[in-house]
Design an enzyme around this catalytic site. Sequence first.
Site, PDB file in Angstrom:
ATOM      1  N   LYS A   1     -10.655  -0.904  10.279  1.00 46.71           N
ATOM      2  CA  LYS A   1     -10.834  -2.038   9.362  1.00 46.71           C
ATOM      3  C   LYS A   1     -11.226  -3.301  10.116  1.00 46.71           C
ATOM      4  O   LYS A   1     -11.362  -4.366   9.538  1.00 46.71           O
ATOM      5  CB  LYS A   1      -9.536  -2.296   8.590  1.00 46.71           C
ATOM      6  CG  LYS A   1      -9.168  -1.160   7.625  1.00 46.71           C
ATOM      7  CD  LYS A   1      -7.936  -1.503   6.849  1.00 46.71           C
ATOM      8  CE  LYS A   1      -7.300  -0.315   6.188  1.00 46.71           C
ATOM      9  NZ  LYS A   1      -8.057   0.199   5.037  1.00 46.71           N
TER      10      LYS A   1
ATOM     11  N   HIS B   1       0.874  -1.182   0.000  1.00 50.72           N
ATOM     12  CA  HIS B   1       0.000   0.000   0.000  1.00 50.72           C
ATOM     13  C   HIS B   1       0.911   1.232   0.000  1.00 50.72           C
ATOM     14  O   HIS B   1       2.037   1.173   0.510  1.00 50.72           O
ATOM     15  CB  HIS B   1      -0.820  -0.063   1.293  1.00 50.72           C
ATOM     16  CG  HIS B   1      -1.891   0.961   1.430  1.00 50.72           C
ATOM     17  ND1 HIS B   1      -1.640   2.249   1.846  1.00 50.72           N
ATOM     18  CD2 HIS B   1      -3.228   0.885   1.245  1.00 50.72           C
ATOM     19  CE1 HIS B   1      -2.784   2.913   1.910  1.00 50.72           C
ATOM     20  NE2 HIS B   1      -3.760   2.106   1.552  1.00 50.72           N
TER      21      HIS B   1
ATOM     22  N   GLN C   1      -4.603  -5.462   6.682  1.00 48.80           N
ATOM     23  CA  GLN C   1      -5.599  -6.393   6.115  1.00 48.80           C
ATOM     24  C   GLN C   1      -5.507  -7.772   6.744  1.00 48.80           C
ATOM     25  O   GLN C   1      -6.167  -8.702   6.266  1.00 48.80           O
ATOM     26  CB  GLN C   1      -5.391  -6.510   4.583  1.00 48.80           C
ATOM     27  CG  GLN C   1      -5.545  -5.220   3.834  1.00 48.80           C
ATOM     28  CD  GLN C   1      -6.968  -4.669   3.870  1.00 48.80           C
ATOM     29  OE1 GLN C   1      -7.927  -5.385   4.144  1.00 48.80           O
ATOM     30  NE2 GLN C   1      -7.112  -3.389   3.605  1.00 48.80           N
TER      31      GLN C   1
HETATM   32  N1  PLP Z   1      -1.854  -0.806   4.527  1.00 46.13           N
HETATM   33  C1  PLP Z   1      -2.798  -1.553   3.953  1.00 46.13           C
HETATM   34  C2  PLP Z   1      -2.456  -2.925   3.474  1.00 46.13           C
HETATM   35  C3  PLP Z   1      -4.076  -1.044   3.812  1.00 46.13           C
HETATM   36  O1  PLP Z   1      -5.025  -1.775   3.239  1.00 46.13           O
HETATM   37  C4  PLP Z   1      -4.356   0.262   4.278  1.00 46.13           C
HETATM   38  C5  PLP Z   1      -5.688   0.863   4.075  1.00 46.13           C
HETATM   39  O2  PLP Z   1      -6.359   0.569   3.127  1.00 46.13           O
HETATM   40  C6  PLP Z   1      -3.340   0.980   4.891  1.00 46.13           C
HETATM   41  C7  PLP Z   1      -2.098   0.422   5.002  1.00 46.13           C
HETATM   42  C8  PLP Z   1      -3.574   2.350   5.448  1.00 46.13           C
HETATM   43  O3  PLP Z   1      -4.424   2.267   6.528  1.00 46.13           O
HETATM   44  P1  PLP Z   1      -4.970   3.602   7.246  1.00 46.13           P
HETATM   45  O4  PLP Z   1      -5.549   4.432   6.150  1.00 46.13           O
HETATM   46  O5  PLP Z   1      -5.995   3.081   8.194  1.00 46.13           O
HETATM   47  O6  PLP Z   1      -3.815   4.235   7.906  1.00 46.13           O
END
Ligand code: PLP
Length: 410
Positions: free
Chosen positions: A230, A127, A207
């Site tokens: 999540k 991500h 995830q």
């Molecule tokens: N990492 C992964 C694998 C994610 O799916 C997400 C959000 O979709 C994030 C990081 C970022 O999470 P947050 O926006 O809650 O900080």
Amino acid sequence: MRANMSLDVTAIKRDFPILGQEVNGHRLVYLDNAASSQRPRVVIEALERYYERDHANVHRGIHELSTRATRAYEGAREASARFIGAADPSEVVFVRGTTEGINLVATAWGYENVREGDEILLTVLEHHSNIVPWQLLARRVGARLKYIDIDEQGRLRLEQLDELLTERTRLVGVTHVSNGIGTINPVEEIVAAAKRVGARVLVDGAQAAPHLPLDVEALGCDFYVFSGHKMCGPTGIGVLWGRRELLEEMAPYQGGGEMIEIVELERATYKRPPHKFEAGTPNIADAVGLAAAMDYLERIGRERIQAHERDLLAYALERTHEIPGFRAFGPERDHSGVLSFELGDLHPHDVGQILNDRGVAVRAGHHCNQPLMRRLGVTATTRASFYLYNGRDDVDALCEGLRDVIEFFS
Ligand code: PLP
């Protein structure tokens, strides 16, 4: 005797008030869980109860409410440690979410430990929040970023590790489960390889923590991060778990109240972890809400949740097989409940829009995975992502919606 692995989805759905509504004249079918999940009533009530009865600032006060708030906040830390198999609650730092947790490590650990010419090894599945903080660090200190590629199914090409890991590798950053295509990565194997060259490992569990049983000690990683929203918890709260000895030697991330011991005009001394990393009044209420969410998930059981999502994915793949032009991304095995797909040459935004007209909520876009999308040769995908409250009827609604999409554009 084998425990009953199936979930009573009808009963679980009733726990989530938001799911009882209609959208655009249809039953809401919520399949955007990889972006954010929904909250059960017990979490909403825990927040309400906290604000109605217990709120005050934590740690400093001697009055009853402050004592209660502190107990609730520190209790949430203990619950978080238990939830991820960590032995020591003081290794749990509350952050805003995964993004802040990774930025904290890239800044507070990174600037102390990564030097010019050093290497940071990531994967093309990451991500953006597990890429950009490392880019910022690498640019500042003159380090180099390297990436593990994927094979045709979307699994990490672990055979590249021998070549990519060198004595200059300071950190390996890997997502436990891909939000883009659902690959579940063999984290233990990656940790073992990283340890052989003395590199630290940060695992992005955004995830994974909501969906599968977790034991950070068994994984062997150094840092593990995830977000509350999540996993049925509130927004604005998440967890960074770090090994005690690393947290001890790291510099503070932000300065302010709550994180200090003594402040003089020119200098200050800091509290020990985790408080050293929690400057200012923390997000007390949402930590309490997060603990309620963890309790809810634990009572159902993440093993059962994972088995349920696996079953839903298999059913979805079977049903979508018959849909013309449907192509799923991600591996055949070790695939989470994230179903990313193409539908012929239709644009994912058009697919998402028409599904929304039928009450089906999916995500369309690059999913904060632009390097992965590029690697897959697409600009975007449509993504349906399952959670404990989704049933086969939701998959059926998705499939009916997809048939409507095809008909609309034919
Ligand atoms: N990492 C992964 C694998 C994610 O799916 C997400 C959000 O979709 C994030 C990081 C970022 O999470 P947050 O926006 O809650 O900080």
